[in-house]
Each structure stands twice: as C-alpha cells, then as structure tokens.
Design an enzyme around this catalytic site. Structure first.
Site, PDB file in Angstrom:
ATOM      1  CB  CYS A 183       3.107  -5.095 -13.654  1.00  0.00           C
ATOM      2  SG  CYS A 183       3.682  -3.706 -12.644  1.00  0.00           S
ATOM      3  CB  CYS A 234       3.637  -5.796  -5.812  1.00  0.00           C
ATOM      4  SG  CYS A 234       4.106  -4.096  -6.243  1.00  0.00           S
ATOM      5  CB  CYS A 286       0.394  -7.735  -7.805  1.00  0.00           C
ATOM      6  SG  CYS A 286      -0.543  -7.103  -9.225  1.00  0.00           S
ATOM      7  CB  CYS A 342     -11.488   2.710  -9.586  1.00  0.00           C
ATOM      8  SG  CYS A 342     -12.347   3.279  -8.104  1.00  0.00           S
ATOM      9  CB  CYS A 377     -10.685   7.129  -8.519  1.00  0.00           C
ATOM     10  SG  CYS A 377      -9.190   6.825  -7.526  1.00  0.00           S
ATOM     11  CB  CYS A 411      -8.155   6.938  -3.129  1.00  0.00           C
ATOM     12  SG  CYS A 411      -8.758   5.257  -2.861  1.00  0.00           S
ATOM     13  NE  ARG A 469     -13.601   2.983  -2.357  1.00  0.00           N
ATOM     14  CZ  ARG A 469     -12.780   3.838  -2.972  1.00  0.00           C
ATOM     15  NH1 ARG A 469     -11.737   3.382  -3.625  1.00  0.00           N
ATOM     16  NH2 ARG A 469     -13.011   5.122  -2.932  1.00  0.00           N
TER      17      ARG A 469
END
Length: 430
Positions: free
Chosen positions: A65, A69, A72, A109, A142, A202, A272
């Site tokens: 990616c 972040c 992550c 998801c 999702c 979400c 959740r």
C-alpha cells in the site's frame, strides 16, 4: 453508581451523554468494570437483544500500500512479514467468502489495500460482489477499498454492495501523528459519499495507539455525529515491522471500558468487536459480547484470529445466539432510515420507533439527528448481573498509558501473522 444509571437511561432514549460522562466511564476503576459492563449491557440488549452478528473478512489484495498508516502491516515501508498478493479473481473471492458464510457469517467484508480504487478496480469488485451474492442468498456485502472518487460509491451500490467501511481510527487532533499521506477530512468525505449513495456506512476506531481518553471520546463523538450504522472497535495489533510494534498499552479491563463508552455514546448502532480482541481481551472476550452485538469470525487481513468454532462456542456458552440472514440487524428506526436513503433520501434522522426489546423514543444516533484502515485490522464468561450498585467514582485525569497497562516492549508471541486462507494453499480459519 449514579453515573451508570444516568447513562442507561440516556441510552434507552438514544440521548447523547456529555463528554464528562463518557470520560468518567473510561476513568472507572478495574474493581467496577463488571458494573460498567452490566449497565452498558442493558442498553445493548434493549436495542439488539441477545443476537450476535457474524462478519467475515476477505482480503482481495494484500500488501504494497502507498499510504503510511502507522498501525498497518501493509503500509508503505512496512517490514512486516505478511502475505502479499494482487487482486483475487471474483471466483476466488467468492470461494473464500463461502467459508465464512458456511460458518454462520451474515456479512462478508471485501477489503483491498491501497489509497483508493481505480475505476477498473471498482469494476473488478463489482463482479466479485455479484459472484458472492449469486452463491450466497441473503448475505450482506461490505466493501472497504479506501478513499472513493466521485461516482464510485454509486457504482458499488448498483453492483449490490450493502455497506461501505472506512474508519476514522482516531481523533481529528491526533490523526496527523498516525497518517500523513491523507487527512482525517478525506476519511469523513468517503463515509459521507457512501451514505449519499444509499450504502450503510461502517466507520469505527482503533484503540491502543497511544491516544488519551480525550482522543477516544473525541473520535466516538465524531462517529456519532457522522451517524454510521456500524461502528467497529479495533484494538491495535502491534505487528513487528510497523512503527507501532511496541505499543502494548491495553488491558482487558480498559478494552471493556472503551467498548462500554462506545455503546453509551452510540446505543442503537451495530457495535462490532473487531481486530485485536483475542490478544487484548483474552479470557474476558465473553464479557465483551454484553457490549458489542457483532464480531468478526476467523482470521483478519494479515493476522490470525480465534478459530471460528471457538467463536461459535463462546457465543453459545455466554448465552447469546448467532443472528441469521432472516433477521434485520438494525433497530426499526435505523433500518427504516437506511431504506429511505436507498430510495434517495440521505437522512438518518430520528424516526421514533422501538428497539429490539422495548419501545423507546428520542433523537437519532447522530447528534444532528438523523450521517484505508481496513475494518478488521488495527485489527465473550457467564451472564452479567443486571443493575449496578457501586458508589460513584469521580472522573480521574486521563493518562496516555492507563494504570496497570503492560510495560512497553514487543510481544510478538501474542501476534500470529496469517499464513492460511485466501491467497494461500491452506484452508481458511472459519
């Protein structure tokens, strides 16, 4: 405890607590944590009964990616030893989703690493959604693809996406300390785009990144104002090779207090229990079911979760039941608002309907009435007695590292990097 009685009453009316009340929940003593769980559990049962919704992650594209972040393992510059692979074919993703659905998952998801999808990526994911829905009647899908461009949310909705995940993660004030390649405002905009397209929003948070109690309250109050239907609560998984690899500041009791605070602030929302529950809550996981009405089944994006069969046993042993595809997760007023949004009305405004176990009225979850960190990456003991009888505990000055937290230092023995499931030759953990 008068504080808890007040918060229960407000939760049953969908009334926003004060910031001071939310901070006081986080400041309660470990000796009072069962009273906190019991009180928030009343609110959870009023809106969702004893149902637990199961969700299953499919990592469509892993690693590499361009975003930075800090939490992550798939980030730019990550040295984490994780699986890396490019886009799964629709049939591969559908087969992976089937493993979760066979285990009882009601929602699949679909997550992909990256800043955001290209139009070609949206077309690819649209075909994947169609393949999953063809094979699994009644399943919700999702998408979690990062920042959206104009028109992409509508295309995903047209393809059959029921929801879109994009977490706020932390407070606006501290967001720049966690990520520099995009902004907090970018995330808010993407959630709003999903809502405008008629998808169920979400959006949640990651706890345990060095934030203060004020930061936690800030992000949860921001989520209430944004008004998503689902709020995933992730507890940081400190993965070796990431900047936050040594951020071990959570205790099981603090995790329960955080979940209770979220439930009091967002009483009628699907809360959740997401990434990191196994390594931070550990043997207290069953207590969290009295606060959250939704969990992930099996593994996460790049780390292993608890075995699916153990999750199902935990739910049954704690006296809860798995929610079926024939049941509507959201309380009536939220389900009606979502249906109105899908018909062209973007409001989540406060229609006055009852919860799961009783009739209550009041303002909508959003304080105005009424609106990538992947959803599972940062990511339940016996019944709790009703009521609370402890004396009030005054709010204490919050600290970045709560009392009783483990000392800093990598604890890689608690984190298992995923080596099975989608993208491998080994069967998934579901």
């Amino acid at each position: 405890m008068e504080l808890l009685k007040t918060l229960v009453d407000k939760g049953l009316r969908r009334e926003l607590p004060t910031r001071e009340e939310a901070l006081a929940v986080l400041a309660t003593a470990d000796d009072d944590v069962l009273d906190v769980v019991a009180a928030a559990g009343k609110v959870r049962r009023a809106w969702f009964g004893r149902r637990v919704k199961l969700n299953y992650l499919v990592n469509l594209k892993s690693g590499l990616c361009p975003e930075d972040c800090s939490y992550c393992s798939q980030r730019l510059g990550s040295r984490a030893d994780i699986l890396k692979y490019t886009w799964l074919k629709p049939e591969e993703a559908a087969a992976a989703a089937g493993a979760g659905v066979s285990g009882g998952a009601k929602r699949v998801c679909l997550v992909a690493s990256g800043r955001g999808p290209t139009d070609r990526d949206v077309e690819r994911v649209s075909r994947t959604i169609e393949a999953i829905k063809e094979q699994n009647e009644g399943v919700e899908v999702c998408a979690c693809l990062g920042l959206l461009s104009d028109g992409q949310a509508a295309r995903l909705r047209e393809a059959g996406a029921d929801a879109y995940n994009h977490n706020l993660n932390t407070s606006e004030a501290t967001y720049g300390d966690i990520t520099t390649t995009h902004t907090y405002a970018d995330r808010v905009t993407t959630v709003q785009q999903a809502q405008a397209a008629g998808m169920s929003a979400c959006s949640g948070l990651i706890a345990g990144m060095g934030e203060t109690d004020e930061d936690l309250v800030d992000v949860v109050f921001s989520l209430r104002e944004l008004d998503p239907d689902s709020v995933p609560v992730n507890f940081l998984i400190p993965i070796e090779g990431t900047p936050l690899a040594e951020e071990w500041q959570l205790t099981p009791q603090r995790c329960l207090r955080i979940l209770a605070m979220v439930r009091f602030v967002c009483p009628d929302v699907e809360v959740r229990l997401a990434g990191g529950r196994e390594i931070h809550l550990r043997s207290l996981q069953p207590l969290a079911l009295h606060l959250a009405n939704s969990i992930f089944l099996g593994d996460y994006l790049t780390t292993e979760g608890q075995a699916g069969k153990d999750d199902l046993a935990m739910i049954a042993d704690a006296g809860f039941e798995v929610e079926g595809t024939d049941t509507t997760t959201l309380p009536t007023h939220r389900a009606d608002a979502l249906a109105a949004a899908q018909a062209g009305c973007g409001s989540h405004g406060g229609a006055e309907h009852g919860g799961a176990e009783g009739e209550t009225t009041g303002a909508g979850c959003g304080s105005a009435g009424g609106g990538c960190a992947p959803c599972g990456e940062a990511a339940p003991a016996a019944g709790v007695a009703e009521g609370a009888g402890a004396e009030p505990v005054p709010a204490a000055a919050p600290a970045a590292v709560p009392a009783g937290a483990p000392a800093a230092g990598a604890r890689t023995d608690l984190v298992a990097v995923r080596r099975r499931g989608v993208g491998t030759d080994l069967p998934p953990n579901a």
